[in-house]
Design a protein around this motif. Structure first.
Motif, mmCIF file in Angstrom:
data_model
loop_
_atom_site.group_PDB
_atom_site.id
_atom_site.type_symbol
_atom_site.label_atom_id
_atom_site.label_comp_id
_atom_site.label_asym_id
_atom_site.label_seq_id
_atom_site.Cartn_x
_atom_site.Cartn_y
_atom_site.Cartn_z
ATOM 1 N N VAL A 105 -2.455 48.088 26.156
ATOM 2 C CA VAL A 105 -3.465 47.702 25.170
ATOM 3 C C VAL A 105 -3.524 48.797 24.114
ATOM 4 C CG1 VAL A 105 -5.875 47.143 24.764
ATOM 5 C CG2 VAL A 105 -4.798 46.495 26.939
ATOM 6 N N TYR A 106 -3.271 48.427 22.886
ATOM 7 C CA TYR A 106 -3.322 49.353 21.755
ATOM 8 C C TYR A 106 -4.451 48.947 20.814
ATOM 9 C CZ TYR A 106 1.083 51.857 22.507
ATOM 10 O OH TYR A 106 2.066 52.669 23.001
ATOM 11 N N TRP A 107 -5.066 49.951 20.224
ATOM 12 C CA TRP A 107 -6.071 49.715 19.197
ATOM 13 C C TRP A 107 -5.647 50.429 17.910
ATOM 14 C CZ3 TRP A 107 -10.719 46.954 19.217
ATOM 15 C CH2 TRP A 107 -11.074 46.375 20.451
ATOM 16 N N TYR A 108 -5.722 49.667 16.825
ATOM 17 C CA TYR A 108 -5.488 50.203 15.491
ATOM 18 C C TYR A 108 -6.679 49.825 14.621
ATOM 19 C CZ TYR A 108 -0.536 50.688 16.755
ATOM 20 O OH TYR A 108 0.638 51.044 17.360
ATOM 21 N N ARG A 109 -6.833 50.537 13.540
ATOM 22 C CA ARG A 109 -7.832 50.128 12.562
ATOM 23 C C ARG A 109 -7.233 50.195 11.174
ATOM 24 N NH1 ARG A 109 -12.375 54.989 12.424
ATOM 25 N NH2 ARG A 109 -11.130 56.561 11.316
ATOM 26 N N GLN A 110 -7.775 49.360 10.297
ATOM 27 C CA GLN A 110 -7.297 49.309 8.931
ATOM 28 C C GLN A 110 -8.494 49.434 7.999
ATOM 29 O OE1 GLN A 110 -5.380 45.657 7.602
ATOM 30 N NE2 GLN A 110 -4.152 46.779 6.109
ATOM 31 N N ILE A 111 -8.519 50.555 7.331
ATOM 32 C CA ILE A 111 -9.517 50.761 6.295
ATOM 33 C C ILE A 111 -9.008 50.057 5.045
ATOM 34 C CG2 ILE A 111 -10.633 52.531 4.868
ATOM 35 C CD1 ILE A 111 -10.416 54.366 7.362
ATOM 36 N N HIS A 112 -9.917 49.570 4.246
ATOM 37 C CA HIS A 112 -9.567 48.722 3.113
ATOM 38 C C HIS A 112 -8.437 49.321 2.266
ATOM 39 C CE1 HIS A 112 -10.004 45.709 0.065
ATOM 40 N NE2 HIS A 112 -10.244 46.627 -0.853
ATOM 41 N N TYR A 137 -10.745 46.447 12.976
ATOM 42 C CA TYR A 137 -10.174 47.005 14.194
ATOM 43 C C TYR A 137 -9.344 45.932 14.904
ATOM 44 C CZ TYR A 137 -13.014 51.135 13.567
ATOM 45 O OH TYR A 137 -13.553 52.292 13.068
ATOM 46 N N TYR A 138 -8.114 46.282 15.204
ATOM 47 C CA TYR A 138 -7.204 45.350 15.852
ATOM 48 C C TYR A 138 -6.883 45.809 17.276
ATOM 49 C CZ TYR A 138 -6.156 43.629 11.119
ATOM 50 O OH TYR A 138 -6.231 43.098 9.855
ATOM 51 N N CYS A 139 -7.007 44.892 18.192
ATOM 52 C CA CYS A 139 -6.608 45.107 19.581
ATOM 53 C C CYS A 139 -5.300 44.340 19.778
ATOM 54 C CB CYS A 139 -7.719 44.576 20.491
ATOM 55 S SG CYS A 139 -7.302 44.418 22.224
ATOM 56 N N ILE A 140 -4.267 45.018 20.225
ATOM 57 C CA ILE A 140 -2.946 44.388 20.343
ATOM 58 C C ILE A 140 -2.339 44.778 21.687
ATOM 59 C CG2 ILE A 140 -0.656 44.147 19.304
ATOM 60 C CD1 ILE A 140 -1.823 45.140 16.691
ATOM 61 N N VAL A 141 -1.731 43.820 22.356
ATOM 62 C CA VAL A 141 -1.005 44.151 23.586
ATOM 63 C C VAL A 141 0.473 44.298 23.239
ATOM 64 C CG1 VAL A 141 -2.668 43.098 25.122
ATOM 65 C CG2 VAL A 141 -0.789 41.726 24.245
ATOM 66 N N ILE A 142 1.065 45.358 23.721
ATOM 67 C CA ILE A 142 2.445 45.680 23.385
ATOM 68 C C ILE A 142 3.232 45.906 24.661
ATOM 69 C CG2 ILE A 142 3.961 47.264 22.156
ATOM 70 C CD1 ILE A 142 1.666 47.961 20.311
#
Lengths: 114, 112
Positions: free
Chosen positions: B33-40, B86-91
């Motif tokens: 489980v990975y978490w990323y975030r994207q600021i505008h 915030y994105y939760c992604i399974v890799i």
């Protein structure tokens, strides 16, 4: 560590011209890089996978003759948008797979075609 | 399709802990489980990842349920600069030759 540098951060071009976006891995070698496109208020969509020394693999619906990808070295991949049109205006982001952080992303390129 | 489900938006008061949930009920044994975030108008930024144990780093904590079907990202003391998607992604295997499928993520808004 694991920094991906993307250039330019923004570009405005006239309809019908071509634009090149560069993506560099600064402190590691990336045999595979990825290109994404993001339209306003939408999520990132994978466009293509760029492999060093071989042809890129494009996702369904992405025109390979329009979005030319070159990955000539282990630290540089380029995306060229050919004959750009206003509908190509978008935020383009590159990424590379890394050992400790999953995937590292560039800062993105805002393309506006007028 | 993305293998994760997240609420579309959340609000949190500045200084409080922000708890962002993610469901990944079809996760397989070798998927992280990975978490990323994207600021505008920026590229996604790595936050944290885990396989089955809880993890903590200087940015956040990740709590993964015992059955691994869901997880929670915790920002312990949210600031205005934490406003982002915030994105939760399974890799699988933690990364490799395949690109990522992003879901819609959670738009976290930190209120002053």
């Amino acid at each position: 560590g694991a920094v991906v540098s993307q250039h330019p951060s923004w570009v405005i071009c006239k309809s019908g011209t071509s634009v090149k976006i560069e993506c560099r891995s600064l402190d590691f070698q990336a045999t595979t890089m990825f290109w994404y496109r993001q339209f306003p208020k939408q999520s990132l969509m994978l466009m293509a996978t760029s492999n060093e020394g071989s042809k890129a693999t494009y996702e369904q619906g992405v025109e390979k003759d329009k979005f030319l990808i070159n990955h000539a070295s282990l630290t540089l991949s380029t995306l060229t948008v050919t004959s750009a049109h206003p509908e190509d205006s978008s935020f383009y982001i590159c990424s590379a797979s890394t050992q400790n952080y999953g995937y590292t992303f560039g800062s993105g390129t805002r393309l506006t075609v007028v | 399709d993305a293998k994760t489900t997240q609420p579309p938006s959340m609000d949190c008061a500045e200084g409080r802990a922000a708890n962002l949930p993610c469901n990944h009920s079809t996760i397989s044994g070798n998927e992280y489980v990975y978490w990323y975030r994207q600021i505008h108008s920026q590229g996604p930024q790595y936050i944290i990842h885990g396989l089955k144990n809880n993890e903590t780093n200087e940015m956040a904590s990740l709590i993964i349920t015992e059955d691994r079907k869901s997880s929670t990202l915790i920002l312990p003391h949210a600031t205005l600069r934490d406003t982002a998607v915030y994105y939760c992604i399974v890799i699988q295997g933690g990364g490799g030759a395949d690109g990522l499928t992003f879901g819609k993520g959670t738009h976290l808004i930190i209120q002053p």
